[in-house]
Design an enzyme around this catalytic site. Structure first.
Site, PDB file in Angstrom:
ATOM      1  N   GLY A  13      -9.243  26.570 110.106  1.00  0.00           N
ATOM      2  CA  GLY A  13      -9.687  27.395 108.990  1.00  0.00           C
ATOM      3  C   GLY A  13      -8.561  27.879 108.111  1.00  0.00           C
ATOM      4  O   GLY A  13      -8.704  28.004 106.891  1.00  0.00           O
ATOM      5  N   ASN A  14      -7.377  28.135 108.715  1.00  0.00           N
ATOM      6  CA  ASN A  14      -6.239  28.610 107.928  1.00  0.00           C
ATOM      7  C   ASN A  14      -5.738  27.546 106.957  1.00  0.00           C
ATOM      8  O   ASN A  14      -4.972  27.839 106.041  1.00  0.00           O
ATOM      9  CB  ASN A  14      -5.100  29.029 108.852  1.00  0.00           C
ATOM     10  CG  ASN A  14      -4.551  27.862 109.654  1.00  0.00           C
ATOM     11  OD1 ASN A  14      -5.259  27.265 110.462  1.00  0.00           O
ATOM     12  ND2 ASN A  14      -3.297  27.546 109.447  1.00  0.00           N
ATOM     13  N   LYS A 130     -21.556  33.141 119.819  1.00  0.00           N
ATOM     14  CA  LYS A 130     -20.743  32.894 118.627  1.00  0.00           C
ATOM     15  C   LYS A 130     -21.159  33.832 117.502  1.00  0.00           C
ATOM     16  O   LYS A 130     -22.257  33.719 116.949  1.00  0.00           O
ATOM     17  CB  LYS A 130     -20.922  31.443 118.177  1.00  0.00           C
ATOM     18  CG  LYS A 130     -20.093  31.049 116.977  1.00  0.00           C
ATOM     19  CD  LYS A 130     -18.613  30.979 117.306  1.00  0.00           C
ATOM     20  CE  LYS A 130     -17.807  30.456 116.117  1.00  0.00           C
ATOM     21  NZ  LYS A 130     -16.372  30.437 116.401  1.00  0.00           N
ATOM     22  N   LYS A 215     -15.522  23.171 116.416  1.00  0.00           N
ATOM     23  CA  LYS A 215     -14.948  22.111 115.587  1.00  0.00           C
ATOM     24  C   LYS A 215     -14.018  21.205 116.367  1.00  0.00           C
ATOM     25  O   LYS A 215     -14.008  19.983 116.185  1.00  0.00           O
ATOM     26  CB  LYS A 215     -14.241  22.757 114.384  1.00  0.00           C
ATOM     27  CG  LYS A 215     -13.497  21.794 113.480  1.00  0.00           C
ATOM     28  CD  LYS A 215     -11.989  21.743 113.783  1.00  0.00           C
ATOM     29  CE  LYS A 215     -11.316  23.080 113.617  1.00  0.00           C
ATOM     30  NZ  LYS A 215      -9.881  23.038 114.022  1.00  0.00           N
ATOM     31  N   LYS A 277      -8.756  24.133 121.823  1.00  0.00           N
ATOM     32  CA  LYS A 277      -7.955  23.000 121.337  1.00  0.00           C
ATOM     33  C   LYS A 277      -7.408  22.181 122.506  1.00  0.00           C
ATOM     34  O   LYS A 277      -7.454  20.944 122.499  1.00  0.00           O
ATOM     35  CB  LYS A 277      -6.828  23.515 120.448  1.00  0.00           C
ATOM     36  CG  LYS A 277      -7.311  24.167 119.151  1.00  0.00           C
ATOM     37  CD  LYS A 277      -6.199  24.833 118.392  1.00  0.00           C
ATOM     38  CE  LYS A 277      -6.656  25.357 117.041  1.00  0.00           C
ATOM     39  NZ  LYS A 277      -7.899  26.131 117.057  1.00  0.00           N
TER      40      LYS A 277
END
Length: 315
Positions: A13-14, A130, A215, A277
């Site tokens: 997102g960053n 979430k 994601k 991740k």
């Protein structure tokens, strides 16, 4: 396509928006910074599929929907995902078009609005966690819980928010389309926001559900499905670290699959930040993936050259 390497690049997102730069023009400016090193990577001969987050943008749509709900219908969450895939895909496509023009490259980018199948019996549907959308006071949150069937929780003293399920991705509906486009030399933007979550009914038909797919998990599934040579996660840090943000921080240059499993099990990578991740990378390597890389957007070229970033390899 002959002797071309394929990479799936998951941009965080960053890479598209920051807390103090949120307008559409701001997002374009940030995206331009993000696509430049990716275009250079493509120039080196990589075929690339770009995936991206969409959390803040979905939040904006939900807030607009909420503010206008007295005059217009609200927008379901799966449609929010589709909307943001189109809008963010457009931004990335345009920035890449200009990058390719600047670099005199005969290349095109295309966005595939992507559906991702989840299991309708996934335990996540019984335990929504979430947070999405705006904050509410307790009275309104509980009213919406009653009227709309939402699950709401109090969020660290900041107000009340809706929470939705985050089921695991199982299958990418448009996988074959994505593979065909890559094989024909197109740069593809796909699985935006983790993909639009859909379930299959008894007849095999698809239906959108109110959920959010991680994601990085969906990107890992995509990298496996198209047999990518590299799974690259672009995030806020240059390297993965143990004891992050403490005096004992240790930056990591390379991790094997078994080391990654060990450190994840020892809680070195928190669930709310680096944990998903690393888990996504473990799944990718465990299913035959060749190599993964984690670094920040501005360091992609140096990381590919072996000068920085954290590299993950099979045992």
């Amino acid at each position: 396509m002959v002797d071309r390497r394929v990479a799936v690049i998951a941009i965080g997102g960053n890479s598209l928006i920051t807390k103090d730069r949120q307008t559409v023009s701001d997002q374009f400016a940030i995206t331009r910074e993000t696509t430049r090193p990716i275009a250079s990577m493509i120039r080196q001969g990589w075929e690339v599929v770009i995936t991206h987050g969409n959390g803040p943008q979905v939040g904006f749509i939900l807030l607009r929907s909420e503010l206008s709900s007295h005059v217009l219908h609200t927008v379901p969450l799966d449609s929010c995902g589709a909307d943001t895939q189109g809008a963010l895909g457009y931004m990335i496509q345009q920035c890449l078009y200009n990058d390719f023009l600047r670099l005199a490259m005969d290349k095109q980018a295309v966005t595939v609005v992507t559906q991702v199948i989840v299991n309708k019996d996934d335990p996540a549907f019984h335990n929504p966690t979430k947070p999405i959308g705006p904050f509410y006071d307790q009275e309104k949150a509980l009213r919406y819980q009653e009227e709309r069937g939402w699950t709401v929780v109090e969020d660290a003293g900041r107000g009340w928010r809706r929470v939705v399920p985050s089921p695991l991705p199982r299958e990418i509906v448009e996988r074959d389309v994505i593979m065909e486009l890559v094989h024909k030399g197109y740069t593809v933007i796909a699985v935006g926001g983790g993909g639009i979550p859909v379930v299959k009914d008894e007849q095999g038909q698809l239906k959108g559900v109110e959920a959010v797919i991680d994601k990085d998990y969906a990107s890992s599934l995509l990298a496996t499905a198209i047999q990518a040579d590299l799974f690259l996660i672009s995030t806020a840090v240059e390297k993965v670290a143990l004891n992050f943000n403490t005096p004992d921080q240790v930056d990591l240059d390379c991790l094997t699959l078994s080391q990654s499993r060990k450190y994840l099990a020892e809680s070195h990578f928190p669930p709310g930040s680096m944990g998903p991740k690393i888990q996504a990378i473990i799944w990718y390597l465990d299913k035959g993936g060749k190599e993964a890389l984690v670094t920040s957007p501005e360091n992609i070229e140096r990381a590919l050259a072996g000068e920085t970033g954290t590299r993950f390899i099979p045992d």
